[in-house]
Design an enzyme around this catalytic site. Structure first.
Site, PDB file in Angstrom:
ATOM      1  N   HIS A   1      -6.971   8.357   8.876  1.00 41.64           N
ATOM      2  CA  HIS A   1      -7.079   8.345  10.303  1.00 41.64           C
ATOM      3  C   HIS A   1      -7.647   9.687  10.950  1.00 41.64           C
ATOM      4  CE1 HIS A   1      -4.704   4.870  10.005  1.00 41.64           C
ATOM      5  NE2 HIS A   1      -3.572   5.359  10.544  1.00 41.64           N
TER       6      HIS A   1
ATOM      7  N   ARG B   1       9.375 -13.157  -4.841  1.00 43.93           N
ATOM      8  CA  ARG B   1       8.113 -13.427  -5.505  1.00 43.93           C
ATOM      9  C   ARG B   1       7.525 -12.354  -6.229  1.00 43.93           C
ATOM     10  NH1 ARG B   1       7.043 -13.005   0.139  1.00 43.93           N
ATOM     11  NH2 ARG B   1       5.577 -11.282   0.646  1.00 43.93           N
ATOM     12  N   SER B   2       7.867 -11.132  -6.197  1.00 47.21           N
ATOM     13  CA  SER B   2       7.320 -10.194  -6.812  1.00 47.21           C
ATOM     14  C   SER B   2       8.196  -9.675  -7.890  1.00 47.21           C
ATOM     15  CB  SER B   2       6.825  -9.005  -5.740  1.00 47.21           C
ATOM     16  OG  SER B   2       5.961  -9.139  -5.059  1.00 47.21           O
TER      17      SER B   2
ATOM     18  N   CYS C   1       2.104   6.536  11.725  1.00 47.57           N
ATOM     19  CA  CYS C   1       1.073   7.503  10.910  1.00 47.57           C
ATOM     20  C   CYS C   1       0.408   8.238  11.878  1.00 47.57           C
ATOM     21  CB  CYS C   1       0.331   6.514  10.297  1.00 47.57           C
ATOM     22  SG  CYS C   1      -0.276   5.111  11.046  1.00 47.57           S
TER      23      CYS C   1
ATOM     24  N   ASN D   1       0.896  -1.455   0.078  1.00 47.30           N
ATOM     25  CA  ASN D   1      -0.095   0.007  -0.033  1.00 47.30           C
ATOM     26  C   ASN D   1       0.928   1.280   0.138  1.00 47.30           C
ATOM     27  OD1 ASN D   1      -2.279  -1.255   0.080  1.00 47.30           O
ATOM     28  ND2 ASN D   1      -2.877  -1.234   2.318  1.00 47.30           N
TER      29      ASN D   1
END
Length: 341
Positions: free
Chosen positions: A242, A39-40, A130, A13
């Protein structure tokens, strides 16, 4: 001639948001390299109008790279950030791994940009949590005028702060409830759809959670070690954004009128505070924006020199990706980096 930037954790994200913001802000990059786990390899991610293929972190040579924007979690950061920093590349890390290291600056550029210069000790700079990032942006201009004694904050944190799996869980539970499919908690300890969970991160011995502890410790490190802060952190069924209800007690007089004026002139803040239905900002309205929005500013009638307010921000942006890129921009603006050859 521009800079070379590696984005680590580019498929997550925050990594994807970093790529979006680099393009949006026209960061002076000659080359942007998305990196991820093996894996990516070959997975395509967007960078402006371009599509970039992810490369393998494990086999990447960081010599000649100027900035490594790290959003791959604490375990990866603990192993890789010192190795990357040793090549001369500046690591800006979004995990909690380095936030409490005395030799690593913990930075929110609108608040403590001068502390960035300390990055040369390890070539690592930490991003705050955050929920802390948006809070200190609001506290800083008020603290400069009337010293803050104590802060009481309750957070309403979106599921995106817990990653893509958490967002998927909210989506699947919400759909399932409408077809009488019992919600199955997996990422969260309890049902998140149509519910709130007063539990983020692990519990500590004193009964607080680590998320609440982070807000206290990070605010002290970024803003002022004398500030007392207590937090209650709650996960809510919101995808992105948030919100925080904040009560602030000052050493000297600070009225709601004063605070509204000060915050309107402060960097990174937009005040939307009409005392009427809808005259405030909610999480869904802040998604995709850079600003931290402040509403509901009012005097606290129960204690001298205190006020309450409401603030919201896109946690994937100011709480993570945007702050990371603002740090890199500040390094460039202050000419603190000798560009890699």
């Amino acid at each position: 001639m521009g800079y070379k930037v590696a984005v680590i954790g580019a498929t997550g994200n925050v990594g994807r948001e970093m790529l979006n913001i680099l393009a949006e802000r026209e960061f002076p990059a000659d080359e942007v390299i998305p990196l991820a786990s093996s894996r990516s390899i070959g997975v395509e991610v967007s960078y402006g109008d371009a599509r970039l293929k992810c490369r393998d972190l494990e086999n990447f040579d960081f010599h000649g790279i100027d900035f490594a924007l790290m959003s791959a979690g604490s375990t990866i950061s603990k192993e890789w950030s010192p190795r990357i920093g040793s090549t001369g590349c500046v690591v800006i890390d979004n995990s909690s791994c380095w936030r409490y290291d005395a030799d690593v600056p913990l930075i929110v550029p609108e608040v403590n940009a001068d502390a960035i210069a300390g990055f040369t000790k390890k070539n690592i700079i930490a991003n705050p949590n955050c929920s802390t990032a948006q809070l200190v942006v609001v506290l800083k201009p008020l603290h400069d005028v009337a010293k803050i004694k104590r802060v009481v904050v309750s957070t309403y944190q979106s599921v995106s702060g817990a990653g893509k799996e958490a967002m998927d869980e909210l989506w699947n539970q919400t759909k399932g409830i409408f077809v009488t499919q019992p919600p199955e908690p997996d990422k969260f300890t309890k049902q998140i759809a149509f519910n709130v969970i007063p539990h983020i991160d692990v519990f500590l011995d004193d009964g607080s959670t680590k998320e609440e502890w982070k807000m206290m410790v990070e605010t002290k490190k970024i803003l002022d070690p004398k500030i007392k802060l207590t937090a209650t952190c709650v996960r809510v069924p919101v995808f992105v954004g948030h919100a925080e209800a904040v009560n602030i007690e000052f050493e000297s007089e600070m009225t709601a009128k004063d605070a509204r004026r000060i915050l309107r002139d402060a960097p990174g803040i937009l005040v939307v505070d009409k005392r009427e239905p809808g005259g405030y900002v909610t999480p869904v309205e802040c998604v995709g924006d850079y600003a931290t929005y402040v509403s509901r500013i009012r005097d606290d009638q129960t204690v001298d020199n205190a006020l309450s307010l409401w603030c919201v921000s896109d946690n994937l942006r100011k709480g993570a990706a945007l702050n990371t890129i603002q740090i890199a921009e500040t390094i460039i603006e202050r000419n603190l980096l000798k560009k890699a050859a």
